[in-house]
Design a protein around this motif. Structure first.
Motif, PDB file in Angstrom:
ATOM      1  N   THR A 156       3.085  -0.139  18.328  1.00 23.07           N
ATOM      2  CA  THR A 156       3.426   0.932  19.257  1.00 23.07           C
ATOM      3  C   THR A 156       2.275   1.917  19.335  1.00 23.07           C
ATOM      4  O   THR A 156       1.743   2.339  18.309  1.00 23.07           O
ATOM      5  CB  THR A 156       4.700   1.658  18.800  1.00 23.07           C
ATOM      6  OG1 THR A 156       5.778   0.717  18.677  1.00 23.07           O
ATOM      7  CG2 THR A 156       5.090   2.743  19.790  1.00 23.07           C
ATOM      8  N   ARG A 157       1.896   2.280  20.543  1.00 28.85           N
ATOM      9  CA  ARG A 157       0.772   3.195  20.751  1.00 28.85           C
ATOM     10  C   ARG A 157       1.261   4.640  20.753  1.00 28.85           C
ATOM     11  O   ARG A 157       2.238   4.973  21.425  1.00 28.85           O
ATOM     12  CB  ARG A 157       0.061   2.862  22.058  1.00 28.85           C
ATOM     13  CG  ARG A 157      -0.637   1.503  22.033  1.00 28.85           C
ATOM     14  CD  ARG A 157      -0.993   1.024  23.421  1.00 28.85           C
ATOM     15  NE  ARG A 157      -1.738  -0.233  23.377  1.00 28.85           N
ATOM     16  CZ  ARG A 157      -1.181  -1.430  23.226  1.00 28.85           C
ATOM     17  NH1 ARG A 157       0.130  -1.540  23.091  1.00 28.85           N
ATOM     18  NH2 ARG A 157      -1.921  -2.520  23.190  1.00 28.85           N
ATOM     19  N   VAL A 158       0.555   5.471  20.022  1.00 28.52           N
ATOM     20  CA  VAL A 158       0.924   6.880  19.873  1.00 28.52           C
ATOM     21  C   VAL A 158      -0.325   7.734  20.017  1.00 28.52           C
ATOM     22  O   VAL A 158      -1.398   7.367  19.516  1.00 28.52           O
ATOM     23  CB  VAL A 158       1.566   7.145  18.489  1.00 28.52           C
ATOM     24  CG1 VAL A 158       1.810   8.642  18.269  1.00 28.52           C
ATOM     25  CG2 VAL A 158       2.871   6.367  18.350  1.00 28.52           C
ATOM     26  N   ILE A 159      -0.205   8.850  20.715  1.00 27.76           N
ATOM     27  CA  ILE A 159      -1.252   9.865  20.717  1.00 27.76           C
ATOM     28  C   ILE A 159      -0.805  10.982  19.795  1.00 27.76           C
ATOM     29  O   ILE A 159       0.300  11.519  19.933  1.00 27.76           O
ATOM     30  CB  ILE A 159      -1.525  10.417  22.121  1.00 27.76           C
ATOM     31  CG1 ILE A 159      -2.080   9.319  23.028  1.00 27.76           C
ATOM     32  CG2 ILE A 159      -2.517  11.584  22.053  1.00 27.76           C
ATOM     33  CD1 ILE A 159      -2.362   9.786  24.442  1.00 27.76           C
ATOM     34  N   ALA A 160      -1.665  11.323  18.828  1.00 25.30           N
ATOM     35  CA  ALA A 160      -1.386  12.395  17.881  1.00 25.30           C
ATOM     36  C   ALA A 160      -2.378  13.520  18.114  1.00 25.30           C
ATOM     37  O   ALA A 160      -3.565  13.280  18.333  1.00 25.30           O
ATOM     38  CB  ALA A 160      -1.494  11.891  16.446  1.00 25.30           C
ATOM     39  N   THR A 219       2.823   7.768   5.666  1.00 24.89           N
ATOM     40  CA  THR A 219       3.532   7.788   4.388  1.00 24.89           C
ATOM     41  C   THR A 219       5.032   7.948   4.600  1.00 24.89           C
ATOM     42  O   THR A 219       5.846   7.273   3.955  1.00 24.89           O
ATOM     43  CB  THR A 219       3.007   8.932   3.507  1.00 24.89           C
ATOM     44  OG1 THR A 219       1.617   8.736   3.266  1.00 24.89           O
ATOM     45  CG2 THR A 219       3.740   8.983   2.180  1.00 24.89           C
ATOM     46  N   ALA A 220       5.414   8.854   5.517  1.00 24.43           N
ATOM     47  CA  ALA A 220       6.830   9.101   5.781  1.00 24.43           C
ATOM     48  C   ALA A 220       7.522   7.870   6.353  1.00 24.43           C
ATOM     49  O   ALA A 220       8.638   7.523   5.958  1.00 24.43           O
ATOM     50  CB  ALA A 220       6.977  10.285   6.733  1.00 24.43           C
ATOM     51  N   ILE A 221       6.850   7.180   7.276  1.00 27.54           N
ATOM     52  CA  ILE A 221       7.459   5.996   7.895  1.00 27.54           C
ATOM     53  C   ILE A 221       7.628   4.874   6.876  1.00 27.54           C
ATOM     54  O   ILE A 221       8.684   4.237   6.802  1.00 27.54           O
ATOM     55  CB  ILE A 221       6.600   5.535   9.088  1.00 27.54           C
ATOM     56  CG1 ILE A 221       6.766   6.510  10.253  1.00 27.54           C
ATOM     57  CG2 ILE A 221       7.003   4.125   9.519  1.00 27.54           C
ATOM     58  CD1 ILE A 221       5.948   6.145  11.464  1.00 27.54           C
ATOM     59  N   LYS A 222       6.600   4.641   6.069  1.00 28.84           N
ATOM     60  CA  LYS A 222       6.678   3.571   5.077  1.00 28.84           C
ATOM     61  C   LYS A 222       7.744   3.864   4.023  1.00 28.84           C
ATOM     62  O   LYS A 222       8.424   2.960   3.543  1.00 28.84           O
ATOM     63  CB  LYS A 222       5.317   3.390   4.408  1.00 28.84           C
ATOM     64  CG  LYS A 222       4.254   2.810   5.330  1.00 28.84           C
ATOM     65  CD  LYS A 222       2.902   2.722   4.631  1.00 28.84           C
ATOM     66  CE  LYS A 222       1.841   2.165   5.562  1.00 28.84           C
ATOM     67  NZ  LYS A 222       0.507   2.137   4.921  1.00 28.84           N
ATOM     68  N   PRO A 264      10.201   1.187  12.003  1.00 24.16           N
ATOM     69  CA  PRO A 264      11.052   1.707  13.083  1.00 24.16           C
ATOM     70  C   PRO A 264      10.749   1.016  14.401  1.00 24.16           C
ATOM     71  O   PRO A 264       9.597   0.688  14.691  1.00 24.16           O
ATOM     72  CB  PRO A 264      10.685   3.193  13.133  1.00 24.16           C
ATOM     73  CG  PRO A 264       9.300   3.249  12.589  1.00 24.16           C
ATOM     74  CD  PRO A 264       9.237   2.186  11.528  1.00 24.16           C
ATOM     75  N   SER A 265      11.782   0.800  15.190  1.00 25.46           N
ATOM     76  CA  SER A 265      11.598   0.145  16.481  1.00 25.46           C
ATOM     77  C   SER A 265      10.941   1.107  17.452  1.00 25.46           C
ATOM     78  O   SER A 265      11.025   2.331  17.321  1.00 25.46           O
ATOM     79  CB  SER A 265      12.950  -0.302  17.039  1.00 25.46           C
ATOM     80  OG  SER A 265      13.754   0.816  17.362  1.00 25.46           O
TER      81      SER A 265
END
Length: 320
Positions: free
Chosen positions: A164-168, A258-261, A267-268
């Motif tokens: 999934t592509r995200v801009i941070a 870190t939070a996602i792992k 997560p979908s």
């Protein structure tokens, strides 16, 4: 700083919000601050008795939770507030499975509760734009932005398929400290989608600093006086020295990873936008941890209602 970021202990939380009456009082205060116009005549003046609200003009009555993500809830307010405490007391958050276990409710109930609180935090966070003039009239923050690929556990090989592509983006304040964070899922790293992120998350007149990704040139916009600067670091791994270029946005991305792992594993793409919204909301309030519950109440008071059907519905991309 440690005292500011420590937040409420479980004992402190129970002392302040351990009863239905205390939770109701906090929610009413937040709703009064945000305003409770009559759903029938839009009259801003109302009176409250118990958990009910009445319009002073047309006599319409509704509940304190109506019109928010808490609409039609059958859960006690104490359950909602404990969920708010669990979801905001750490940077990593908490999964729906663990939330249900800690609250003593079923997984579907925990999942629905988790999603509604994430929705409220996301909607509240979308009000803020990075890089705007500070309230004290000082020098505006510089906005650091970067592209991120998340997920892809089912991807085979070295490519980006399945990710999934995200801009941070993250503010670097004039004093060198970290400001607010914004993250959005985008269909692709093209100029059109960078412009959409820019208009939603970056304030007019802001200065944005990015790497050499060609599409990031779209952060510049003469009509709104947004400016863009490209910085080529020349290294594949980000420089972790404090004060280095892109230090704060890379720190935010590392914290997110870190939070996602630790919490969601994989997560979908459908639910990732609200996980990102909740993560940014908590991160942006980390300097006032003791007031997290009040902030969550304000987010709920300003939220819009949703249903299970809407949350379970297939995701529709920006391109339809």
């Amino acid at each position: 700083m440690r005292l500011i970021m420590r937040g409420l202990t479980d004992v402190d939380f129970e002392q302040r919000f351990g009863t239905e009456a205390a939770c109701l009082a906090a929610l009413i205060e937040a709703r009064r601050t945000e305003g409770m116009p009559c759903p029938r005549c839009d009259n801003p003046k109302s009176y409250i008795y118990g958990r009910r609200v009445g319009c002073t003009r047309c006599g319409r009555r509704w509940t304190v939770t109506a019109g928010t993500v808490m609409a039609s809830t059958k859960l006690d307010l104490t359950v909602w507030f404990r969920a708010m405490h669990l979801m905001t007391s750490t940077k990593q958050g908490i999964s729906a499975v663990e939330l249900g276990r800690r609250l003593g409710v079923s997984y579907p109930t925990g999942w629905y509760l988790h999603k509604r609180l994430c929705r409220a935090m996301t909607e509240r966070g979308e009000r803020y734009q990075l890089g705007g003039p500070p309230a004290d009239g000082g020098e505006p923050a510089i906005v650091e932005a970067d592209d991120v690929y998340l997920g892809g556990e089912r991807n085979k090989g070295q490519g980006t398929g399945g990710k999934t592509r995200v801009i941070a983006a993250c503010e670097r304040r004039a004093d060198g400290g970290m400001g607010h964070v914004a993250m959005r899922v985008v269909p692709s790293f093209t100029a059109r989608h960078v412009e959409a992120f820019r208009d939603a998350c970056v304030a007019p007149g802001a200065h944005v600093r990015t790497d050499g990704l060609r599409a990031f040139g779209a952060f510049a916009d003469t009509a709104t006086e947004r400016t863009h600067e490209t910085v080529i670091t020349g290294g594949k791994r980000p420089d972790r020295a404090r004060g280095s270029v892109f230090f704060w946005v890379n720190t935010a991305i590392a914290n997110l990873s870190t939070a996602i792992k630790a919490t969601f594993k994989a997560p979908s793409a459908k639910h990732l936008p609200e996980y990102l919204g909740a993560f940014c909301w908590v991160t942006n309030r980390r300097r006032n941890m003791p007031r997290m519950i009040e902030a969550a109440c304000r987010a709920i008071a300003a939220s819009t209602p949703t249903t299970r059907n809407k949350l379970y519905a297939p995701a529709i991309g920006p391109d339809g």
